[in-house]
Motif scaffolding. Sequence first.
Motif, PDB file in Angstrom:
ATOM      1  N   VAL A 113       0.811  -1.220   0.000  1.00  0.00           N
ATOM      2  CA  VAL A 113       0.000   0.000   0.000  1.00  0.00           C
ATOM      3  C   VAL A 113       0.843   1.268   0.000  1.00  0.00           C
ATOM      4  O   VAL A 113       0.304   2.371   0.005  1.00  0.00           O
TER       5      VAL A 113
ATOM      6  N   LEU B 299      -0.688   5.967  -6.084  1.00  0.00           N
ATOM      7  CA  LEU B 299      -1.548   5.003  -5.398  1.00  0.00           C
ATOM      8  C   LEU B 299      -2.593   4.426  -6.342  1.00  0.00           C
ATOM      9  O   LEU B 299      -2.844   3.213  -6.356  1.00  0.00           O
TER      10      LEU B 299
ATOM     11  N   ARG C 266      -6.174   1.283  -2.072  1.00  0.00           N
ATOM     12  CA  ARG C 266      -5.268   2.286  -2.613  1.00  0.00           C
ATOM     13  C   ARG C 266      -6.018   3.279  -3.508  1.00  0.00           C
ATOM     14  O   ARG C 266      -5.794   4.487  -3.449  1.00  0.00           O
TER      15      ARG C 266
END
Length: 275
Positions: free
Chosen positions: A21, A126, A256
């Motif tokens: 992550v 992300l 994410r």
Amino acid sequence: MTIWDAIILGIVEGLTEFLPVSSTGHLTIASKMLGQQIDDPAITAFTAVIQFGAIAAVVLFMWKEIRKYAVAWFRGLRHPEYRGEFDHRMGWFVIVGSLPICIVGFLARDIISGPLRSMWWVAVSLIVWSFFMVAAERLGSKSRPLEKLTLVDAIVMGLVQCLALIPGVSRSGATLVGGLFRGLDRVAATRMAFLLGIPALVGAAVFELPHALGGEVGLAPVVVGTLVSFVVGYASVAWLIRFVAKHSIEIFAFYRILLGVVILILLATSTITAT
């Protein structure tokens, strides 16, 4: 930085270093929420140094494997007849796979600790890398255990690991994706990601240690943050190994994406600033 700040950042580091992550992304977000100047060299150095705790956690968790590979590697150097054993070759795989990020990280150190320390980079990375994680999970055959790892696998995972220098990508997530695309099963890819992370994290932490201790952060927050990241990191590593044995990593990708979208909204509405 206060001791409480250090404890919070240590928890974030321990929880996220080995989950796919992005620990750097989460540390950047947490530092921002704590009112820190996220592109301040002392802050970027602190977040690198407390990785010592996470390193110690994974070394302790995988000590038997690490010792086995190290002993076999040194034995093979002295006795040619042992060089065909997998444990000896595994030592070379970790060394060769670790070289790319060490070289790229050193050459691009000013960019990594400067322009890339932006919430825009974190949010976009992300989201974008999440799609690679989903693709790797769905397209990778996941048919080979760690004992079937090859030099090509190690090189590919090492090269992909360099992308983790971009905050938000995730070092473990990058190497895990590289391993899955190469056909390794989740546990094999995760364990190799752990092993490749040790030299990379040690190098970054050692390089940044003088900046953290010599800046405005101070010794006490560094020590506290490192100890907290060790305790939390050990629990995180143990949990992840059990999780990937039976579950898809897509859940991390969805998380994410959600986090990235929230950050983009906050940035677009000027609720938070990029640095």
